[in-house]
Design a protein around this motif. Structure first.
Motif, PDB file in Angstrom:
ATOM      1  N   PRO A 156       0.659  -1.192   0.119  1.00 39.70           N
ATOM      2  CA  PRO A 156      -0.009   0.083  -0.128  1.00 39.70           C
ATOM      3  C   PRO A 156       0.898   1.294  -0.064  1.00 39.70           C
ATOM      4  N   ASP A 157       2.027   0.972   0.603  1.00 35.88           N
ATOM      5  CA  ASP A 157       2.795   2.315   0.521  1.00 35.88           C
ATOM      6  C   ASP A 157       3.222   2.946  -0.741  1.00 35.88           C
ATOM      7  N   ARG A 158       3.285   1.909  -1.916  1.00 35.57           N
ATOM      8  CA  ARG A 158       3.568   2.301  -3.120  1.00 35.57           C
ATOM      9  C   ARG A 158       2.506   2.587  -4.051  1.00 35.57           C
ATOM     10  N   GLU A 159       1.343   2.299  -3.452  1.00 38.12           N
ATOM     11  CA  GLU A 159      -0.055   2.426  -4.228  1.00 38.12           C
ATOM     12  C   GLU A 159      -0.161   2.005  -5.695  1.00 38.12           C
ATOM     13  N   GLU A 160       0.559   0.785  -5.754  1.00 37.18           N
ATOM     14  CA  GLU A 160       0.377   0.039  -7.079  1.00 37.18           C
ATOM     15  C   GLU A 160      -0.401  -0.953  -6.604  1.00 37.18           C
ATOM     16  N   PHE A 161      -1.419  -1.371  -7.740  1.00 34.73           N
ATOM     17  CA  PHE A 161      -2.186  -2.503  -7.813  1.00 34.73           C
ATOM     18  C   PHE A 161      -2.449  -3.231  -8.869  1.00 34.73           C
ATOM     19  N   LEU A 162      -2.746  -4.575  -8.831  1.00 33.86           N
ATOM     20  CA  LEU A 162      -3.419  -5.286  -9.937  1.00 33.86           C
ATOM     21  C   LEU A 162      -4.786  -5.680  -9.991  1.00 33.86           C
ATOM     22  N   ASN A 163      -5.748  -5.467 -10.724  1.00 29.91           N
ATOM     23  CA  ASN A 163      -6.971  -5.941 -10.915  1.00 29.91           C
ATOM     24  C   ASN A 163      -6.936  -7.328 -10.631  1.00 29.91           C
ATOM     25  N   VAL A 164      -7.808  -7.878  -9.845  1.00 34.20           N
ATOM     26  CA  VAL A 164      -7.858  -9.531  -9.736  1.00 34.20           C
ATOM     27  C   VAL A 164      -9.052 -10.059  -9.808  1.00 34.20           C
ATOM     28  N   GLY A 165     -10.121  -9.189  -9.462  1.00 33.69           N
ATOM     29  CA  GLY A 165     -11.488  -9.652  -9.447  1.00 33.69           C
ATOM     30  C   GLY A 165     -12.586  -8.652  -9.833  1.00 33.69           C
ATOM     31  N   VAL A 166     -13.852  -9.197  -9.826  1.00 29.39           N
ATOM     32  CA  VAL A 166     -14.959  -8.289 -10.128  1.00 29.39           C
ATOM     33  C   VAL A 166     -16.289  -8.772  -9.214  1.00 29.39           C
ATOM     34  N   VAL A 167     -16.959  -8.032  -8.400  1.00 27.62           N
ATOM     35  CA  VAL A 167     -18.063  -8.364  -7.687  1.00 27.62           C
ATOM     36  C   VAL A 167     -19.012  -7.660  -8.432  1.00 27.62           C
ATOM     37  N   LEU A 168     -20.348  -8.340  -8.656  1.00 25.44           N
ATOM     38  CA  LEU A 168     -21.478  -7.648  -9.494  1.00 25.44           C
ATOM     39  C   LEU A 168     -22.802  -7.921  -8.841  1.00 25.44           C
ATOM     40  N   ARG A 190       3.921 -10.816  -8.589  1.00 30.05           N
ATOM     41  CA  ARG A 190       5.210 -11.058  -8.129  1.00 30.05           C
ATOM     42  C   ARG A 190       6.064  -9.924  -8.687  1.00 30.05           C
ATOM     43  N   ALA A 191       5.661  -9.373  -9.699  1.00 30.08           N
ATOM     44  CA  ALA A 191       6.293  -8.290 -10.682  1.00 30.08           C
ATOM     45  C   ALA A 191       6.307  -7.140  -9.508  1.00 30.08           C
ATOM     46  N   LEU A 192       5.262  -7.060  -9.126  1.00 31.16           N
ATOM     47  CA  LEU A 192       4.865  -5.825  -8.216  1.00 31.16           C
ATOM     48  C   LEU A 192       5.612  -5.977  -6.643  1.00 31.16           C
ATOM     49  N   HIS A 193       5.505  -6.976  -6.261  1.00 35.27           N
ATOM     50  CA  HIS A 193       6.276  -7.719  -5.165  1.00 35.27           C
ATOM     51  C   HIS A 193       6.477  -8.955  -5.074  1.00 35.27           C
ATOM     52  N   GLY A 235       7.645 -10.823  -2.889  1.00 33.06           N
ATOM     53  CA  GLY A 235       7.392 -11.562  -1.691  1.00 33.06           C
ATOM     54  C   GLY A 235       5.927 -11.728  -1.382  1.00 33.06           C
ATOM     55  N   ILE A 236       5.366 -11.623  -2.107  1.00 32.09           N
ATOM     56  CA  ILE A 236       3.573 -11.566  -2.038  1.00 32.09           C
ATOM     57  C   ILE A 236       3.313 -13.097  -1.824  1.00 32.09           C
ATOM     58  N   ASP A 237       2.373 -13.379  -0.898  1.00 31.13           N
ATOM     59  CA  ASP A 237       1.806 -14.573  -0.677  1.00 31.13           C
ATOM     60  C   ASP A 237       0.509 -14.765  -1.485  1.00 31.13           C
ATOM     61  N   VAL A 238       0.701 -15.190  -2.932  1.00 30.67           N
ATOM     62  CA  VAL A 238      -0.392 -15.459  -3.749  1.00 30.67           C
ATOM     63  C   VAL A 238      -1.445 -16.305  -3.161  1.00 30.67           C
ATOM     64  N   SER A 291     -16.262 -12.846  -9.774  1.00 29.75           N
ATOM     65  CA  SER A 291     -15.705 -13.617 -10.833  1.00 29.75           C
ATOM     66  C   SER A 291     -14.047 -13.140 -10.564  1.00 29.75           C
ATOM     67  N   TRP A 292     -12.841 -14.037 -10.681  1.00 31.73           N
ATOM     68  CA  TRP A 292     -11.770 -13.473 -10.283  1.00 31.73           C
ATOM     69  C   TRP A 292     -10.701 -14.552 -11.019  1.00 31.73           C
ATOM     70  N   HIS A 293      -9.588 -13.755 -11.360  1.00 30.93           N
ATOM     71  CA  HIS A 293      -8.239 -14.385 -11.771  1.00 30.93           C
ATOM     72  C   HIS A 293      -7.004 -13.790 -11.280  1.00 30.93           C
ATOM     73  N   VAL A 294      -6.096 -14.867 -10.913  1.00 26.43           N
ATOM     74  CA  VAL A 294      -4.776 -14.240 -10.181  1.00 26.43           C
ATOM     75  C   VAL A 294      -3.810 -14.445 -11.343  1.00 26.43           C
ATOM     76  N   ASP A 295      -3.044 -13.543 -11.523  1.00 22.22           N
ATOM     77  CA  ASP A 295      -1.970 -13.840 -12.304  1.00 22.22           C
ATOM     78  C   ASP A 295      -0.823 -13.785 -11.420  1.00 22.22           C
ATOM     79  N   ALA A 296      -0.302 -14.733 -11.050  1.00 24.01           N
ATOM     80  CA  ALA A 296       0.953 -14.847 -10.072  1.00 24.01           C
ATOM     81  C   ALA A 296       1.999 -14.266 -10.533  1.00 24.01           C
ATOM     82  N   ASP A 297       2.599 -14.226 -11.635  1.00 24.83           N
ATOM     83  CA  ASP A 297       3.664 -13.419 -12.360  1.00 24.83           C
ATOM     84  C   ASP A 297       3.612 -12.274 -12.133  1.00 24.83           C
ATOM     85  N   ARG A 298       2.356 -11.524 -12.386  1.00 23.24           N
ATOM     86  CA  ARG A 298       2.096 -10.150 -12.590  1.00 23.24           C
ATOM     87  C   ARG A 298       2.244  -9.657 -11.032  1.00 23.24           C
TER      88      ARG A 298
END
Length: 126
Positions: free
Chosen positions: A17-29, A49-52, A54-57, A40-47
């Motif tokens: 959150p300190d970097r204010e970067e994010f990746l869209n991973v889902g939508v709630v309708l 990990r490119a942001l961080h 050490g992220i726990d996918v 509905s969601w989809h997690v691109d682990a490589d993308r």
């Protein structure tokens, strides 16, 4: 078929959150007229990990599975899942300071909320 109003939020993974970067991973309708609430969601682990690196996918996927459970009214999701659909959507769209955060609420019209959800996920998440 008549078109019905719906609201949706994009779910964002914010690994740092300190970097204010994010990746869209889902939508709630939510479509009140169709008594519809789903995610509905989809997690691109490589993308992610490119942001961080050490992220726990798995933790991100667990948070998204919790969103699914709230939408379905699954008792494992606790009190939020026992509420009416509109209140469940309100719970899911509320701002959070966690790794998984909802974006702003948007709206539209659709004759098929389930199809619209998949369209939004494909367009906004990938």
């Amino acid at each position: 078929m008549s078109r019905m109003a719906y609201q949706y939020v994009v779910l964002r993974c914010v690994p740092r959150p300190d970097r204010e970067e994010f990746l869209n991973v889902g939508v709630v309708l939510h479509c009140q007229a169709a008594d519809f609430l789903d995610a509905s969601w989809h997690v691109d682990a490589d993308r992610l990990r490119a942001l961080h690196a050490g992220i726990d996918v798995d933790q991100v996927c667990e948070a998204l599975a919790f969103v699914d459970r709230v939408c379905r009214g699954d008792e494992r999701a606790g009190e939020a899942a026992r509420q009416p659909l509109g209140q469940r959507f309100g719970f899911l769209k509320a701002p959070r300071s966690t790794v998984l955060q909802p974006g702003p609420v948007h709206g539209g019209m659709s004759a098929d909320p389930a199809r619209q959800l998949e369209h939004l996920r494909e367009r906004l998440v990938g």
